[in-house]
Design a protein around this motif. Sequence first.
Motif, PDB file in Angstrom:
ATOM      1  N   GLU A 105      24.500  57.482  49.565  1.00 65.24           N
ATOM      2  CA  GLU A 105      23.183  57.069  50.024  1.00 65.24           C
ATOM      3  C   GLU A 105      23.251  55.587  50.391  1.00 65.24           C
ATOM      4  OE1 GLU A 105      18.764  56.494  48.161  1.00 65.24           O
ATOM      5  OE2 GLU A 105      19.950  58.187  47.431  1.00 65.24           O
ATOM      6  N   LEU A 106      22.953  55.278  51.628  1.00 62.36           N
ATOM      7  CA  LEU A 106      23.081  53.908  52.123  1.00 62.36           C
ATOM      8  C   LEU A 106      21.784  53.139  51.972  1.00 62.36           C
ATOM      9  CD1 LEU A 106      25.074  54.681  55.373  1.00 62.36           C
ATOM     10  CD2 LEU A 106      25.975  53.797  53.236  1.00 62.36           C
ATOM     11  N   ASN A 107      21.908  51.844  51.796  1.00 63.84           N
ATOM     12  CA  ASN A 107      20.760  50.950  51.741  1.00 63.84           C
ATOM     13  C   ASN A 107      21.012  49.817  52.721  1.00 63.84           C
ATOM     14  OD1 ASN A 107      18.457  49.602  51.093  1.00 63.84           O
ATOM     15  ND2 ASN A 107      19.159  48.878  49.110  1.00 63.84           N
ATOM     16  N   PRO A 108      20.307  49.708  53.808  1.00 65.95           N
ATOM     17  CA  PRO A 108      19.142  50.486  54.197  1.00 65.95           C
ATOM     18  C   PRO A 108      19.529  51.868  54.710  1.00 65.95           C
ATOM     19  CG  PRO A 108      19.678  48.937  55.927  1.00 65.95           C
ATOM     20  CD  PRO A 108      20.613  48.653  54.791  1.00 65.95           C
ATOM     21  N   PRO A 109      18.572  52.841  54.621  1.00 69.23           N
ATOM     22  CA  PRO A 109      18.831  54.176  55.164  1.00 69.23           C
ATOM     23  C   PRO A 109      18.952  54.105  56.691  1.00 69.23           C
ATOM     24  CG  PRO A 109      16.573  53.990  54.369  1.00 69.23           C
ATOM     25  CD  PRO A 109      17.274  52.735  53.975  1.00 69.23           C
ATOM     26  N   PRO A 110      19.544  55.124  57.319  1.00 70.51           N
ATOM     27  CA  PRO A 110      19.769  55.077  58.765  1.00 70.51           C
ATOM     28  C   PRO A 110      18.515  54.767  59.593  1.00 70.51           C
ATOM     29  CG  PRO A 110      20.993  56.889  57.818  1.00 70.51           C
ATOM     30  CD  PRO A 110      20.158  56.314  56.716  1.00 70.51           C
ATOM     31  N   SER A 111      17.355  55.293  59.210  1.00 65.51           N
ATOM     32  CA  SER A 111      16.133  55.025  59.989  1.00 65.51           C
ATOM     33  C   SER A 111      15.767  53.543  59.951  1.00 65.51           C
ATOM     34  CB  SER A 111      14.970  55.865  59.469  1.00 65.51           C
ATOM     35  OG  SER A 111      14.708  55.550  58.113  1.00 65.51           O
ATOM     36  N   GLU A 112      15.890  52.918  58.766  1.00 62.37           N
ATOM     37  CA  GLU A 112      15.598  51.485  58.635  1.00 62.37           C
ATOM     38  C   GLU A 112      16.664  50.650  59.344  1.00 62.37           C
ATOM     39  OE1 GLU A 112      13.703  47.982  57.728  1.00 62.37           O
ATOM     40  OE2 GLU A 112      12.918  50.018  57.519  1.00 62.37           O
ATOM     41  N   ALA A 113      17.915  51.077  59.262  1.00 60.69           N
ATOM     42  CA  ALA A 113      19.000  50.361  59.946  1.00 60.69           C
ATOM     43  C   ALA A 113      18.773  50.371  61.455  1.00 60.69           C
ATOM     44  CB  ALA A 113      20.348  50.991  59.604  1.00 60.69           C
ATOM     45  N   LEU A 114      18.331  51.501  61.985  1.00 65.96           N
ATOM     46  CA  LEU A 114      18.060  51.593  63.420  1.00 65.96           C
ATOM     47  C   LEU A 114      16.915  50.666  63.810  1.00 65.96           C
ATOM     48  CD1 LEU A 114      18.948  52.980  66.009  1.00 65.96           C
ATOM     49  CD2 LEU A 114      17.260  54.776  65.542  1.00 65.96           C
ATOM     50  N   LYS A 115      15.872  50.583  62.968  1.00 60.90           N
ATOM     51  CA  LYS A 115      14.761  49.655  63.231  1.00 60.90           C
ATOM     52  C   LYS A 115      15.266  48.212  63.265  1.00 60.90           C
ATOM     53  CE  LYS A 115      11.068  52.308  61.047  1.00 60.90           C
ATOM     54  NZ  LYS A 115      10.164  52.361  59.882  1.00 60.90           N
ATOM     55  N   ARG A 116      16.148  47.864  62.323  1.00 57.45           N
ATOM     56  CA  ARG A 116      16.683  46.501  62.273  1.00 57.45           C
ATOM     57  C   ARG A 116      17.537  46.194  63.504  1.00 57.45           C
ATOM     58  NH1 ARG A 116      18.421  45.278  55.994  1.00 57.45           N
ATOM     59  NH2 ARG A 116      16.366  45.639  55.098  1.00 57.45           N
ATOM     60  N   MET A 117      18.326  47.173  63.938  1.00 59.24           N
ATOM     61  CA  MET A 117      19.130  46.954  65.141  1.00 59.24           C
ATOM     62  C   MET A 117      18.237  46.787  66.366  1.00 59.24           C
ATOM     63  SD  MET A 117      22.651  49.117  64.827  1.00 59.24           S
ATOM     64  CE  MET A 117      22.086  50.669  64.179  1.00 59.24           C
ATOM     65  N   HIS A 118      17.173  47.575  66.447  1.00 59.04           N
ATOM     66  CA  HIS A 118      16.220  47.423  67.553  1.00 59.04           C
ATOM     67  C   HIS A 118      15.533  46.058  67.495  1.00 59.04           C
ATOM     68  CE1 HIS A 118      15.712  52.021  68.419  1.00 59.04           C
ATOM     69  NE2 HIS A 118      16.918  51.554  68.710  1.00 59.04           N
ATOM     70  N   MET A 119      15.231  45.603  66.265  1.00 58.54           N
ATOM     71  CA  MET A 119      14.619  44.285  66.102  1.00 58.54           C
ATOM     72  C   MET A 119      15.548  43.189  66.620  1.00 58.54           C
ATOM     73  SD  MET A 119      12.697  43.330  62.568  1.00 58.54           S
ATOM     74  CE  MET A 119      13.773  42.078  61.956  1.00 58.54           C
ATOM     75  N   LEU A 120      16.838  43.304  66.298  1.00 57.82           N
ATOM     76  CA  LEU A 120      17.807  42.332  66.792  1.00 57.82           C
ATOM     77  C   LEU A 120      17.923  42.405  68.309  1.00 57.82           C
ATOM     78  CD1 LEU A 120      20.643  42.665  64.150  1.00 57.82           C
ATOM     79  CD2 LEU A 120      19.244  40.646  64.579  1.00 57.82           C
ATOM     80  N   ALA A 121      17.973  43.610  68.854  1.00 56.42           N
ATOM     81  CA  ALA A 121      18.128  43.789  70.296  1.00 56.42           C
ATOM     82  C   ALA A 121      16.922  43.252  71.061  1.00 56.42           C
ATOM     83  CB  ALA A 121      18.342  45.257  70.623  1.00 56.42           C
ATOM     84  N   ALA A 122      15.741  43.246  70.424  1.00 51.65           N
ATOM     85  CA  ALA A 122      14.529  42.767  71.078  1.00 51.65           C
ATOM     86  C   ALA A 122      14.229  41.299  70.762  1.00 51.65           C
ATOM     87  CB  ALA A 122      13.337  43.632  70.651  1.00 51.65           C
ATOM     88  N   ASP A 123      15.046  40.659  69.932  1.00 48.93           N
ATOM     89  CA  ASP A 123      14.820  39.260  69.557  1.00 48.93           C
ATOM     90  C   ASP A 123      14.937  38.365  70.791  1.00 48.93           C
ATOM     91  OD1 ASP A 123      16.112  36.507  68.668  1.00 48.93           O
ATOM     92  OD2 ASP A 123      14.954  37.285  66.986  1.00 48.93           O
ATOM     93  N   PRO A 124      13.939  37.507  71.042  1.00 50.67           N
ATOM     94  CA  PRO A 124      13.971  36.647  72.236  1.00 50.67           C
ATOM     95  C   PRO A 124      15.200  35.749  72.316  1.00 50.67           C
ATOM     96  CG  PRO A 124      11.811  36.562  71.197  1.00 50.67           C
ATOM     97  CD  PRO A 124      12.699  37.345  70.284  1.00 50.67           C
ATOM     98  N   GLY A 125      15.679  35.252  71.181  1.00 48.52           N
ATOM     99  CA  GLY A 125      16.865  34.392  71.188  1.00 48.52           C
ATOM    100  C   GLY A 125      18.115  35.152  71.596  1.00 48.52           C
TER     101      GLY A 125
END
Length: 190
Positions: A105-125
Amino acid sequence: MRFIVPLSSGKNSMLLAPFSVDHASLSLLETSVTEAKTIKMMGVLSNEVEEVLQNAKANFRIAGFEDEEKRMKQRVSHGSRLSLKLPQGPYVFCEFRTLEIPGIELNPPPSEALKRMHMLAADPGIIAVLNKHRWRVGIMTEMAPIGYVGISPKCLLGFNKKSESDTAISLLIPYHSEGKPIKIGHLESQ
């Protein structure tokens, strides 16, 4: 004011602040200062220090990590949690893959990890860097961290593979040697 004193090995130097609490009571022998040894001194005038401090206070255009965290908390507390829109264009992250280890069992779970990757991909910097260098990342992959921060001699939290076609980052919770979570960019482990 600082003194740069070469050590007897000749490879390293000692940086001393002669008026500091730690260094004010040291003898010349304790500081490795001997006859005919060259000591370099560096320092700045107090008005130059003041000018730098004034300019640093006046520049509000650059937001620090603390400011970003405050903004994020305000957005969440005001209920304005808008859906994250991934950027479009030639210089973007094209595909995302989360880490999968069967039976663990991973922390963060895959759904949260995907949200974090999307957050990074959408980061203005990050978008600005991709556009500036004309980079298009084919796949952003989640990877397990290699090593422990503050314990292992090497600690890998991400890497690029095949130029910019594949970028791997660690989203699992890395810890300092004291067991405290560390911050990585805009991500904070809990």
